[in-house]
Write a protein that holds these residues in place. Structure first.
Motif, short mmCIF file in Angstrom:
data_model
loop_
_atom_site.label_atom_id
_atom_site.label_comp_id
_atom_site.label_asym_id
_atom_site.label_seq_id
_atom_site.Cartn_x
_atom_site.Cartn_y
_atom_site.Cartn_z
N GLY A 386 0.95 -1.14 -0.10
CA GLY A 386 0.06 0.11 -0.02
C GLY A 386 0.71 1.26 0.03
O GLY A 386 1.72 1.41 -1.15
N GLU A 387 0.87 2.17 1.03
CA GLU A 387 1.45 3.39 1.17
C GLU A 387 2.85 3.25 2.03
O GLU A 387 3.23 3.93 2.34
N ASN A 388 2.89 2.04 2.32
CA ASN A 388 3.98 1.70 3.68
C ASN A 388 5.11 1.04 2.88
O ASN A 388 4.98 0.22 2.24
N THR A 389 6.10 1.46 3.37
CA THR A 389 7.59 0.68 2.91
C THR A 389 8.24 0.13 3.73
O THR A 389 8.51 0.83 5.18
N PHE A 390 8.76 -0.92 3.69
CA PHE A 390 9.73 -1.84 4.65
C PHE A 390 10.90 -2.02 4.06
O PHE A 390 11.13 -2.63 2.96
N THR A 391 12.10 -1.96 4.67
CA THR A 391 13.37 -2.37 4.29
C THR A 391 14.30 -2.79 5.31
O THR A 391 14.10 -2.80 6.37
N GLY A 392 15.12 -3.84 4.79
CA GLY A 392 15.94 -4.50 5.62
C GLY A 392 16.64 -5.52 4.74
O GLY A 392 17.10 -5.55 3.74
N ASN A 393 17.49 -6.32 5.74
CA ASN A 393 18.43 -7.46 4.87
C ASN A 393 18.08 -8.85 5.43
O ASN A 393 17.53 -8.97 6.41
#
Length: 398
Positions: A386-393
């Motif tokens: 949606g409008e939410n962004t998630f980042t990581g490894n």
């Protein structure tokens, strides 16, 4: 009684002689005699002076009629007001006359067999006369008051199953029989309640009994029963399944029978009068949906299904996977149960793309875009829901 007169009065007394003597009770030599004939008889009287001088004769015919014996019969002596009773009088021979009193309530007071329908108990007398003879007889009639049937209904029409209350409004009734017109049988009692389960037109009759078995019947009301509407619906998704926010939308499809109008209560304070509405829930929770369907005659039925489970979607992102074909943790997959747009991308530390997927069921199998095995090491993801962004490894280990 014999009499005489003279132009010249004689010196001797007048002598009378009556014949025939066998029916004369007194002396036959008197001016007046008492007779007892048993049949019509011609009597002769002779008047003379002294020893039968200057005799003069006269005659009188005495007609003897048979004695009249009156009798009267009724086909019943006890009956209900409004009914007629046959009265029959006998007596005399062929020329007898009949006179009834009182005349009120009689079809004809001057015949031998009138019909009697008095309003109250009465004794009738009949005088039977023939010639100079007459006799009388009486008959007593007991008149029981007839009840007057009447009733009220709570409802003249409605939808099946229709329960109707009945209230007797009779005058003089002591026992009651109801026929509700639907073949359910006769019901006793003054104020019954009856439920009509099938549609149709039903004529209700009430039979009322009073003293002496007198009765009256009325069938004044027709109960109109129409087929009831049958409310029902289906939905997509079905109830008792989880629907994730924020796009927790349910499509409802009416499957009611005989309905012409609809009202939906979605359980969250919102409603709709559309036949096939679409509704979006904005808060997590469990909701019961109610449909009230009605037809053109106002028949109404309500049905409800639920719960519809509206949940906040969960996002689970693993930090390691082992694509070694052992069937355990062989792919990198984000677990997401929502309905918003989904985009997952994988990069190495220098920004080279290794994978992209637009659905939560897309899995990175540890190969690059060209189909070559990716080396062990740390990779980076960028996830947008949606409008939410998630980042990581995530660490790839073989």
């Amino acid at each position: 009684m014999a009499t005489h007169s003279w132009t010249t009065a004689p010196a001797s007394p007048v002598v009378y002689t009556w014949t025939p003597e066998n029916t004369i009770l007194s002396s036959p030599f008197l001016p007046g005699v008492t007779i007892l004939p048993t049949q019509t008889t011609l009597y002769t009287v002779t008047a003379s002076v002294a020893s039968n001088d200057c005799p003069t004769t006269d005659r009188i015919l005495v007609t003897v009629s048979p004695k009249v014996f009156a009798d009267v019969q009724a086909d019943t002596n006890r009956f209900c007001r409004g009914d007629a009773v046959q009265l029959t009088a006998t007596g005399g021979l062929d020329n007898a006359t009949f006179t009834w009193t009182p005349a009120a309530g009689l079809s004809d007071p001057n015949i031998y067999n009138p019909l009697a329908s008095p309003d109250s108990s009465v004794t009738y007398q009949v005088v039977v006369a023939e010639g100079a003879c007459s006799d009388s007889a009486t008959v007593s009639l007991d008149v029981n008051p007839s009840p007057k049937a009447d009733y009220f209904t709570s409802l003249p029409d409605g939808c099946a199953p229709l329960t109707v209350s009945f209230l007797e409004n009779t005058a003089g009734g002591t026992a009651f029989e109801w026929d509700f017109g639907d073949g359910s049988g006769v019901v006793n009692g003054p104020n019954p309640t009856h439920t009509y389960t099938q549609s149709g037109e039903y004529l209700v009759s009430l039979t009322v009994y009073g003293p002496g078995g007198c009765m009256d019947q009325i069938a004044s009301t027709t109960i109109s029963v129409s087929d009831n509407v049958i409310a029902d619906f289906i939905s997509e998704p079905v109830f008792d399944s989880e629907i994730a926010l924020p796009n927790a939308t349910v499509s409802f499809t009416d499957s009611s029978i005989n309905a012409s109008s609809w009202f939906w209560d979605f359980g969250d304070g919102k409603g709709s009068d559309a036949r096939n509405p679409v509704h979006t829930y904005t808060q997590a929770g469990e909701y019961t949906v109610t449909l009230t369907a009605a037809d053109e005659r106002g028949c109404v039925q309500t049905i409800e299904y639920g719960p519809y489970r509206v949940v906040i979607p969960e996002v689970m992102i693993p930090n390691v996977f082992t694509p070694n074909a052992d069937g355990v943790n062989d792919g990198f997959m984000v677990r997401y149960n929502g309905t918003e747009t989904f985009r997952l991308e994988i990069f190495d530390r220098w920004g080279k793309p290794f994978f992209s997927g637009d659905a939560a069921d897309k899995t990175w199998d540890g190969f690059d875009m060209d189909g070559n095995k990716a080396a062990e090491g740390v990779y980076f993801y960028a996830l947008k829901i949606g409008e939410n962004t998630f980042t990581g490894n995530v660490t790839l280990m073989r």
